[in-house]
Design a protein around this motif. Structure first.
Motif, PDB file in Angstrom:
ATOM      1  N   ALA A   1       0.839  -1.210   0.000  1.00 39.72           N
ATOM      2  CA  ALA A   1       0.000   0.000   0.000  1.00 39.72           C
ATOM      3  C   ALA A   1       0.871   1.256   0.000  1.00 39.72           C
ATOM      4  N   ARG A   2       1.950   1.204   0.784  1.00 42.96           N
ATOM      5  CA  ARG A   2       2.820   2.384   0.853  1.00 42.96           C
ATOM      6  C   ARG A   2       3.575   2.616  -0.456  1.00 42.96           C
ATOM      7  N   VAL A   3       3.980   1.524  -1.094  1.00 42.22           N
ATOM      8  CA  VAL A   3       4.666   1.676  -2.387  1.00 42.22           C
ATOM      9  C   VAL A   3       3.692   2.252  -3.414  1.00 42.22           C
ATOM     10  N   ARG A   4       2.471   1.711  -3.397  1.00 41.17           N
ATOM     11  CA  ARG A   4       1.427   2.184  -4.322  1.00 41.17           C
ATOM     12  C   ARG A   4       1.249   3.691  -4.171  1.00 41.17           C
ATOM     13  N   GLU A   5       1.175   4.119  -2.914  1.00 39.05           N
ATOM     14  CA  GLU A   5       0.967   5.531  -2.619  1.00 39.05           C
ATOM     15  C   GLU A   5       2.178   6.369  -3.063  1.00 39.05           C
ATOM     16  N   HIS A   6       3.374   5.863  -2.791  1.00 43.29           N
ATOM     17  CA  HIS A   6       4.606   6.614  -3.061  1.00 43.29           C
ATOM     18  C   HIS A   6       4.928   6.654  -4.551  1.00 43.29           C
ATOM     19  N   ALA A   7       4.741   5.501  -5.223  1.00 46.12           N
ATOM     20  CA  ALA A   7       5.154   5.406  -6.634  1.00 46.12           C
ATOM     21  C   ALA A   7       3.982   5.594  -7.588  1.00 46.12           C
ATOM     22  N   GLY A   8       2.775   5.596  -7.057  1.00 50.85           N
ATOM     23  CA  GLY A   8       1.613   5.860  -7.901  1.00 50.85           C
ATOM     24  C   GLY A   8       1.163   4.683  -8.748  1.00 50.85           C
ATOM     25  N   ALA A   9       1.621   3.473  -8.416  1.00 53.07           N
ATOM     26  CA  ALA A   9       1.203   2.289  -9.173  1.00 53.07           C
ATOM     27  C   ALA A   9       1.442   1.046  -8.326  1.00 53.07           C
ATOM     28  N   GLU A  10       0.709  -0.013  -8.635  1.00 56.34           N
ATOM     29  CA  GLU A  10       0.872  -1.286  -7.940  1.00 56.34           C
ATOM     30  C   GLU A  10       2.265  -1.853  -8.274  1.00 56.34           C
ATOM     31  N   PRO A  11       3.067  -2.211  -7.234  1.00 54.58           N
ATOM     32  CA  PRO A  11       4.396  -2.730  -7.562  1.00 54.58           C
ATOM     33  C   PRO A  11       4.361  -4.157  -8.106  1.00 54.58           C
ATOM     34  N   LEU A  12       5.296  -4.471  -8.972  1.00 56.55           N
ATOM     35  CA  LEU A  12       5.583  -5.851  -9.310  1.00 56.55           C
ATOM     36  C   LEU A  12       6.394  -6.391  -8.126  1.00 56.55           C
ATOM     37  N   THR A  13       5.846  -7.425  -7.481  1.00 52.32           N
ATOM     38  CA  THR A  13       6.470  -7.935  -6.254  1.00 52.32           C
ATOM     39  C   THR A  13       7.276  -9.183  -6.570  1.00 52.32           C
ATOM     40  N   CYS A  14       8.570  -9.118  -6.297  1.00 52.06           N
ATOM     41  CA  CYS A  14       9.474 -10.229  -6.599  1.00 52.06           C
ATOM     42  C   CYS A  14      10.167 -10.686  -5.328  1.00 52.06           C
ATOM     43  N   ALA A  15       9.919 -11.934  -4.940  1.00 49.56           N
ATOM     44  CA  ALA A  15      10.566 -12.495  -3.753  1.00 49.56           C
ATOM     45  C   ALA A  15      11.921 -13.073  -4.127  1.00 49.56           C
ATOM     46  N   THR A  16      12.793 -13.170  -3.124  1.00 46.34           N
ATOM     47  CA  THR A  16      14.072 -13.868  -3.294  1.00 46.34           C
ATOM     48  C   THR A  16      14.038 -15.093  -2.388  1.00 46.34           C
ATOM     49  N   CYS A  17      14.747 -16.135  -2.791  1.00 41.25           N
ATOM     50  CA  CYS A  17      14.725 -17.373  -2.003  1.00 41.25           C
ATOM     51  C   CYS A  17      15.986 -18.169  -2.300  1.00 41.25           C
ATOM     52  N   ALA A  18      16.672 -18.626  -1.253  1.00 42.12           N
ATOM     53  CA  ALA A  18      17.891 -19.428  -1.437  1.00 42.12           C
ATOM     54  C   ALA A  18      17.539 -20.869  -1.811  1.00 42.12           C
ATOM     55  N   ARG A  19      16.296 -21.281  -1.506  1.00 43.32           N
ATOM     56  CA  ARG A  19      15.861 -22.616  -1.930  1.00 43.32           C
ATOM     57  C   ARG A  19      15.572 -22.554  -3.430  1.00 43.32           C
ATOM     58  N   PRO A  20      15.601 -23.694  -4.114  1.00 41.40           N
ATOM     59  CA  PRO A  20      15.419 -23.659  -5.583  1.00 41.40           C
ATOM     60  C   PRO A  20      13.962 -23.468  -5.979  1.00 41.40           C
ATOM     61  N   ARG A  21      13.453 -22.254  -5.811  1.00 44.70           N
ATOM     62  CA  ARG A  21      12.049 -21.962  -6.123  1.00 44.70           C
ATOM     63  C   ARG A  21      11.900 -21.110  -7.374  1.00 44.70           C
ATOM     64  N   GLY A  22      12.815 -20.189  -7.573  1.00 42.14           N
ATOM     65  CA  GLY A  22      12.712 -19.297  -8.725  1.00 42.14           C
ATOM     66  C   GLY A  22      13.776 -19.601  -9.752  1.00 42.14           C
TER      67      GLY A  22
ATOM     68  N   GLY B   1      14.220 -18.346   5.757  1.00 44.34           N
ATOM     69  CA  GLY B   1      13.656 -17.987   4.466  1.00 44.34           C
ATOM     70  C   GLY B   1      12.146 -17.805   4.449  1.00 44.34           C
ATOM     71  N   LEU B   2      11.674 -17.111   3.433  1.00 47.44           N
ATOM     72  CA  LEU B   2      10.247 -16.823   3.254  1.00 47.44           C
ATOM     73  C   LEU B   2       9.457 -18.127   3.073  1.00 47.44           C
ATOM     74  N   THR B   3       8.241 -18.144   3.584  1.00 45.64           N
ATOM     75  CA  THR B   3       7.437 -19.378   3.528  1.00 45.64           C
ATOM     76  C   THR B   3       6.928 -19.649   2.109  1.00 45.64           C
ATOM     77  N   GLU B   4       6.612 -20.914   1.880  1.00 51.04           N
ATOM     78  CA  GLU B   4       6.054 -21.314   0.581  1.00 51.04           C
ATOM     79  C   GLU B   4       4.755 -20.564   0.311  1.00 51.04           C
ATOM     80  N   GLU B   5       3.954 -20.372   1.344  1.00 50.82           N
ATOM     81  CA  GLU B   5       2.687 -19.663   1.153  1.00 50.82           C
ATOM     82  C   GLU B   5       2.930 -18.236   0.656  1.00 50.82           C
ATOM     83  N   LEU B   6       3.907 -17.576   1.264  1.00 52.23           N
ATOM     84  CA  LEU B   6       4.209 -16.225   0.804  1.00 52.23           C
ATOM     85  C   LEU B   6       4.731 -16.248  -0.638  1.00 52.23           C
ATOM     86  N   LEU B   7       5.615 -17.187  -0.940  1.00 48.42           N
ATOM     87  CA  LEU B   7       6.163 -17.251  -2.306  1.00 48.42           C
ATOM     88  C   LEU B   7       5.058 -17.499  -3.327  1.00 48.42           C
TER      89      LEU B   7
END
Lengths: 203, 203
Positions: free
Chosen positions: A97-118, A145-151
């Motif tokens: 929400a804060r990024v949307r407000e600051h940048a004026g658009a919905e961000p493309l959200t990209c997670a990072t993960c050390a497990r072989p997910r991306g 690391g970030l949970t599978e649900e979040l990813l």
């Protein structure tokens, strides 16, 4: 696509602990400093320190205030400048929400993960962000690391950082530095091989 | 040229303090962990934690022993594995002697510096090391950076890491991660511009 429309969020929840349980980790003083300094170096638009625990957000605020306006700001002007990029938030929804407000658009959200997910490379990510015209929000997890649900709920997952060995347990501080340098640093042409080729040409 | 013939030394002396005086800084627990993990990730031959102060070397030894053989080794096997790369040394002369003994040749010694002292790129460095057939010893300074006198006595000085802004005050932990990734990471063809070009081709 520019660093000036890119944001980093360090998530202390939902992440795994050593045994695979979903937990909220404690904030770490050096995470704040190192990641803020890296975000400032690469010209990012902001760094969100994110935890659902109110007492932890208060602790984060006290650390940041010390360096922004307290004794720390007088002692080390450069640290003050770095910590100006930090915002404290409760969760990913608030960050978005804060990024949307600051940048004026919905961000493309990209997670990072050390497990072989991306499998997405840094160049592919930059290309997608550029094509979409959206701001970029990069997520980094603490703990194990970030949970599978979040990813599962983000737009993209970046490939793990590999260093030519079977060991990929970098600190999150190191991972942020490397990813920002890969995206926005003044790199030469090259991975190792290309770098070798260029260098050999010059000798 | 391979990471397996490359060594990192973190020097706590001779470095500048904030006011430009030559000092010995205190060792920092997270420097040891973060830099050891980065060295292990990129397959380096060794990491020398270097300080002329005996009590500091003892403290460093205790931290490393805890994670290598004490409770820490049981608690976190991956951290044990990382800390196996660490050796404690008194000064640069000792580090050079140990590398000579371990690698069987005099290392090419390359310092890093955030001040504008070096212009050598990572690709050029790799090319020189390869052409020379020598092992590589990378020096990183703590505090406000390695002294001019030290820089004057090494074989090469790497260019500063820049991120497209006027701010270049990364932590030494972040600087090590970025330099090792630039030298040995599984990078794409890139710098920002090249990465964008590649990405654009694929869209």
């Amino acid at each position: 696509m520019s660093a000036g429309r890119t944001y980093v969020a360090l998530l202390h929840h939902p992440v795994y602990d050593k045994r695979g349980r979903v937990v909220a980790t404690a904030i770490t003083n050096l995470d704040i400093h190192d990641i803020a300094r890296a975000c400032r170096t690469f010209g990012l638009a902001g760094f969100f320190l994110t935890t659902p625990i109110a007492a932890q957000r208060e602790l984060g605020s006290r650390i940041i205030s010390h360096w922004r306006g307290g004794f720390g700001a007088v002692y080390n002007e450069r640290r003050k400048e770095a910590l100006e990029v930090v915002t404290i938030a409760s969760d990913l929804d608030e960050v978005r929400a804060r990024v949307r407000e600051h940048a004026g658009a919905e961000p493309l959200t990209c997670a990072t993960c050390a497990r072989p997910r991306g499998t997405l490379t840094e160049g592919e990510l930059l290309g997608e962000v550029r094509a979409s015209g959206r701001p970029l929000l990069l997520l980094f997890g603490t703990g194990w690391g970030l949970t599978e649900e979040l990813l599962g709920g983000v737009d993209r997952v970046l490939r793990p950082i590999r260093g030519g060995t079977d060991y990929n347990h970098l600190s999150v501080r190191s991972a942020v530095a490397i990813v920002l340098d890969r995206l926005f640093g003044d790199r030469e042409a090259g991975g190792t091989d290309a770098a070798l080729t260029d260098a050999e040409k010059s000798t």
